[in-house]
Design a protein around this motif. Structure first.
Motif, PDB file in Angstrom:
ATOM      1  N   VAL A   1      20.838  61.968  42.894  1.00 45.85           N
ATOM      2  CA  VAL A   1      20.321  61.673  44.241  1.00 45.85           C
ATOM      3  C   VAL A   1      19.161  62.605  44.564  1.00 45.85           C
ATOM      4  O   VAL A   1      18.117  62.175  45.090  1.00 45.85           O
ATOM      5  N   ALA A   2      19.312  63.894  44.256  1.00 49.15           N
ATOM      6  CA  ALA A   2      18.260  64.868  44.537  1.00 49.15           C
ATOM      7  C   ALA A   2      16.985  64.553  43.753  1.00 49.15           C
ATOM      8  O   ALA A   2      15.871  64.672  44.292  1.00 49.15           O
ATOM      9  N   LEU A   3      17.133  64.148  42.495  1.00 47.63           N
ATOM     10  CA  LEU A   3      15.956  63.805  41.683  1.00 47.63           C
ATOM     11  C   LEU A   3      15.224  62.591  42.248  1.00 47.63           C
ATOM     12  O   LEU A   3      13.994  62.566  42.309  1.00 47.63           O
ATOM     13  N   VAL A   4      15.984  61.580  42.674  1.00 54.09           N
ATOM     14  CA  VAL A   4      15.373  60.371  43.230  1.00 54.09           C
ATOM     15  C   VAL A   4      14.619  60.687  44.524  1.00 54.09           C
ATOM     16  O   VAL A   4      13.454  60.287  44.706  1.00 54.09           O
ATOM     17  N   PHE A   5      15.246  61.421  45.417  1.00 55.50           N
ATOM     18  CA  PHE A   5      14.609  61.736  46.690  1.00 55.50           C
ATOM     19  C   PHE A   5      13.439  62.705  46.508  1.00 55.50           C
ATOM     20  O   PHE A   5      12.415  62.595  47.184  1.00 55.50           O
ATOM     21  N   SER A   6      13.574  63.647  45.589  1.00 58.87           N
ATOM     22  CA  SER A   6      12.481  64.588  45.329  1.00 58.87           C
ATOM     23  C   SER A   6      11.256  63.865  44.791  1.00 58.87           C
ATOM     24  O   SER A   6      10.120  64.129  45.224  1.00 58.87           O
ATOM     25  N   TYR A   7      11.485  62.940  43.856  1.00 58.99           N
ATOM     26  CA  TYR A   7      10.351  62.188  43.322  1.00 58.99           C
ATOM     27  C   TYR A   7       9.736  61.284  44.386  1.00 58.99           C
ATOM     28  O   TYR A   7       8.506  61.140  44.448  1.00 58.99           O
ATOM     29  N   SER A   8      10.564  60.691  45.235  1.00 60.44           N
ATOM     30  CA  SER A   8      10.050  59.823  46.301  1.00 60.44           C
ATOM     31  C   SER A   8       9.157  60.613  47.254  1.00 60.44           C
ATOM     32  O   SER A   8       8.065  60.156  47.632  1.00 60.44           O
ATOM     33  N   ILE A   9       9.589  61.811  47.641  1.00 59.27           N
ATOM     34  CA  ILE A   9       8.783  62.661  48.527  1.00 59.27           C
ATOM     35  C   ILE A   9       7.505  63.100  47.822  1.00 59.27           C
ATOM     36  O   ILE A   9       6.409  63.103  48.418  1.00 59.27           O
ATOM     37  N   TYR A  10       7.617  63.465  46.565  1.00 55.62           N
ATOM     38  CA  TYR A  10       6.463  63.891  45.760  1.00 55.62           C
ATOM     39  C   TYR A  10       5.421  62.782  45.671  1.00 55.62           C
ATOM     40  O   TYR A  10       4.235  62.993  45.945  1.00 55.62           O
ATOM     41  N   ALA A  11       5.858  61.575  45.314  1.00 52.00           N
ATOM     42  CA  ALA A  11       4.929  60.458  45.158  1.00 52.00           C
ATOM     43  C   ALA A  11       4.313  60.041  46.489  1.00 52.00           C
ATOM     44  O   ALA A  11       3.119  59.735  46.570  1.00 52.00           O
ATOM     45  N   THR A  12       5.132  60.047  47.550  1.00 54.09           N
ATOM     46  CA  THR A  12       4.623  59.665  48.874  1.00 54.09           C
ATOM     47  C   THR A  12       3.595  60.671  49.379  1.00 54.09           C
ATOM     48  O   THR A  12       2.563  60.294  49.962  1.00 54.09           O
ATOM     49  N   SER A  13       3.841  61.948  49.148  1.00 60.05           N
ATOM     50  CA  SER A  13       2.900  62.986  49.574  1.00 60.05           C
ATOM     51  C   SER A  13       1.553  62.834  48.886  1.00 60.05           C
ATOM     52  O   SER A  13       0.495  62.959  49.513  1.00 60.05           O
ATOM     53  N   LEU A  14       1.590  62.567  47.600  1.00 55.09           N
ATOM     54  CA  LEU A  14       0.332  62.368  46.868  1.00 55.09           C
ATOM     55  C   LEU A  14      -0.385  61.103  47.327  1.00 55.09           C
ATOM     56  O   LEU A  14      -1.619  61.044  47.360  1.00 55.09           O
TER      57      LEU A  14
ATOM     58  N   PHE B   1      -0.369  59.837  50.388  1.00 48.28           N
ATOM     59  CA  PHE B   1      -1.043  60.158  51.650  1.00 48.28           C
ATOM     60  C   PHE B   1      -2.243  61.064  51.418  1.00 48.28           C
ATOM     61  O   PHE B   1      -3.271  60.938  52.092  1.00 48.28           O
ATOM     62  N   SER B   2      -2.123  61.993  50.477  1.00 54.45           N
ATOM     63  CA  SER B   2      -3.262  62.869  50.166  1.00 54.45           C
ATOM     64  C   SER B   2      -4.432  62.072  49.624  1.00 54.45           C
ATOM     65  O   SER B   2      -5.603  62.352  49.916  1.00 54.45           O
ATOM     66  N   GLU B   3      -4.116  61.053  48.842  1.00 59.75           N
ATOM     67  CA  GLU B   3      -5.154  60.212  48.246  1.00 59.75           C
ATOM     68  C   GLU B   3      -5.931  59.441  49.304  1.00 59.75           C
ATOM     69  O   GLU B   3      -7.138  59.211  49.177  1.00 59.75           O
ATOM     70  N   ARG B   4      -5.265  59.068  50.378  1.00 61.25           N
ATOM     71  CA  ARG B   4      -5.911  58.282  51.427  1.00 61.25           C
ATOM     72  C   ARG B   4      -6.916  59.093  52.229  1.00 61.25           C
ATOM     73  O   ARG B   4      -7.749  58.526  52.945  1.00 61.25           O
ATOM     74  N   ALA B   5      -6.854  60.401  52.135  1.00 58.39           N
ATOM     75  CA  ALA B   5      -7.771  61.263  52.886  1.00 58.39           C
ATOM     76  C   ALA B   5      -9.149  61.332  52.247  1.00 58.39           C
ATOM     77  O   ALA B   5     -10.072  61.919  52.835  1.00 58.39           O
ATOM     78  N   TYR B   6      -9.295  60.753  51.057  1.00 55.69           N
ATOM     79  CA  TYR B   6     -10.574  60.807  50.344  1.00 55.69           C
ATOM     80  C   TYR B   6     -11.113  59.397  50.098  1.00 55.69           C
ATOM     81  O   TYR B   6     -10.340  58.433  49.998  1.00 55.69           O
ATOM     82  N   ASP B   7     -12.436  59.318  50.017  1.00 50.84           N
ATOM     83  CA  ASP B   7     -13.055  58.084  49.555  1.00 50.84           C
ATOM     84  C   ASP B   7     -12.825  57.963  48.057  1.00 50.84           C
ATOM     85  O   ASP B   7     -12.593  58.965  47.366  1.00 50.84           O
ATOM     86  N   ARG B   8     -12.923  56.756  47.564  1.00 50.35           N
ATOM     87  CA  ARG B   8     -12.702  56.538  46.136  1.00 50.35           C
ATOM     88  C   ARG B   8     -13.652  57.366  45.278  1.00 50.35           C
ATOM     89  O   ARG B   8     -13.271  57.884  44.229  1.00 50.35           O
ATOM     90  N   ASP B   9     -14.903  57.481  45.745  1.00 50.78           N
ATOM     91  CA  ASP B   9     -15.906  58.207  44.957  1.00 50.78           C
ATOM     92  C   ASP B   9     -15.706  59.711  44.993  1.00 50.78           C
ATOM     93  O   ASP B   9     -16.170  60.431  44.098  1.00 50.78           O
ATOM     94  N   ASN B  10     -15.038  60.221  46.035  1.00 49.91           N
ATOM     95  CA  ASN B  10     -14.857  61.664  46.191  1.00 49.91           C
ATOM     96  C   ASN B  10     -13.429  62.126  45.903  1.00 49.91           C
ATOM     97  O   ASN B  10     -13.071  63.262  46.211  1.00 49.91           O
ATOM     98  N   LEU B  11     -12.627  61.257  45.341  1.00 49.04           N
ATOM     99  CA  LEU B  11     -11.230  61.588  45.084  1.00 49.04           C
ATOM    100  C   LEU B  11     -11.115  62.649  43.988  1.00 49.04           C
ATOM    101  O   LEU B  11     -11.604  62.448  42.871  1.00 49.04           O
ATOM    102  N   PRO B  12     -10.466  63.789  44.297  1.00 42.65           N
ATOM    103  CA  PRO B  12     -10.275  64.814  43.257  1.00 42.65           C
ATOM    104  C   PRO B  12      -9.430  64.271  42.111  1.00 42.65           C
ATOM    105  O   PRO B  12      -8.437  63.574  42.331  1.00 42.65           O
ATOM    106  N   ILE B  13      -9.813  64.587  40.911  1.00 45.17           N
ATOM    107  CA  ILE B  13      -9.113  64.054  39.737  1.00 45.17           C
ATOM    108  C   ILE B  13      -7.679  64.584  39.650  1.00 45.17           C
ATOM    109  O   ILE B  13      -6.819  63.979  39.010  1.00 45.17           O
ATOM    110  N   LEU B  14      -7.406  65.713  40.318  1.00 39.34           N
ATOM    111  CA  LEU B  14      -6.082  66.313  40.248  1.00 39.34           C
ATOM    112  C   LEU B  14      -5.009  65.399  40.848  1.00 39.34           C
ATOM    113  O   LEU B  14      -3.875  65.354  40.343  1.00 39.34           O
ATOM    114  N   ILE B  15      -5.338  64.665  41.914  1.00 40.05           N
ATOM    115  CA  ILE B  15      -4.336  63.832  42.580  1.00 40.05           C
ATOM    116  C   ILE B  15      -3.832  62.710  41.684  1.00 40.05           C
ATOM    117  O   ILE B  15      -2.612  62.571  41.485  1.00 40.05           O
ATOM    118  N   PRO B  16      -4.710  61.890  41.084  1.00 42.36           N
ATOM    119  CA  PRO B  16      -4.189  60.856  40.176  1.00 42.36           C
ATOM    120  C   PRO B  16      -3.498  61.433  38.950  1.00 42.36           C
ATOM    121  O   PRO B  16      -2.544  60.844  38.427  1.00 42.36           O
TER     122      PRO B  16
END
Length: 252
Positions: free
Chosen positions: A138-151, A153-168
């Protein structure tokens, strides 16, 4: 002319193979040595074990047949699967085991592991080591869900052309690690169930467990839940560690 018909004699059916359990060797012992083993942490559940060919070293884990001593336990078939992987709707389209397998596959896998006292990697372990398996899943599933969701939302803060390569890169790495754990743990869980209940591979000999876990994980988990659940007698539950009602006995 009278025709004499021979009586049809049905062939004798071989006895079902016994349920196998993992036993930890208490010492270095030769083949044929007999000792008393304990099931889980219950000192009242003891049975006789004979050391297999080749002997064992202290701490080794090996399979031994579990005698039928009259203790209540789930009626789990041996020798073959109870049904096929795609018999998902056998107990109804809204059955708890099906819903959990479809929408929370890894959590349903944790319920199977809990029933059979496996670790979060699908390996056999003493009761004390497997006690928290379900909650680790359960902890692994929820941890990954929070991890993926956070990334996400972080991705949406950038334009496609300015997206830092670290996020993907982080998104891809997280998805790979979570997928590898899911497949490997389910493969080992299925393999241990086959070994425990003497179920031979039927297709893709040598890699059937991997193929089922990789290509149809939700159907595979649902089949494992049905095989070890005895839903004909005990109700399936979504929000319990083993996916069964409280009155259900242990699998072993």
């Amino acid at each position: 002319m009278l025709k004499m018909e021979q009586d049809k004699v049905e062939p004798l059916k071989p006895e079902d193979p016994p349920v196998m359990v993992h036993v930890v060797a208490p010492a270095t012992l030769p083949a044929g040595y007999v000792f008393e083993a304990q099931i889980g942490n219950d000192s009242g559940k003891m049975f006789t074990v004979e050391v297999p060919q080749g002997g064992v070293n202290e701490g080794d884990m090996f399979l031994a047949p579990l005698p039928d001593n009259g203790e209540p336990r789930l009626n789990i078939p041996t020798g073959s699967w109870k049904d096929r992987p795609f018999d998902c709707f056998k107990h109804g389209i809204c059955h708890a085991h099906l819903c959990c397998s479809l929408f929370c596959t890894q959590i349903a896998m944790g319920q199977v592991m809990k029933r059979l006292q496996l670790t979060w990697l699908g390996d056999p372990a003493p009761t004390s080591s497997a006690k928290s398996t379900f909650w680790i899943c359960v902890a692994l599933v929820f941890s990954y869900s929070i991890y993926a969701t956070s990334l996400e939302f972080s991705e949406r803060a950038y334009d496609r052309d300015n997206l830092p390569i670290l996020i993907p890169l982080l998104k891809t790495l997280g998805a790979i690690l979570f997928t590898v754990w899911s497949v490997v743990a389910l493969c080992r869980t299925r393999e241990n169930i086959r070994m425990r209940y003497s179920i031979p591979e039927e297709r893709c000999i040598g890699c059937e467990d991997l193929c089922c876990s990789l290509w149809c994980s939700c159907c595979t988990v649902a089949q494992l839940l049905r095989h070890t659940g005895e839903y004909e007698t005990y109700r399936s539950k979504l929000f319990t560690e083993d996916g069964l009602e409280a009155s259900a006995p242990d699998a072993v």
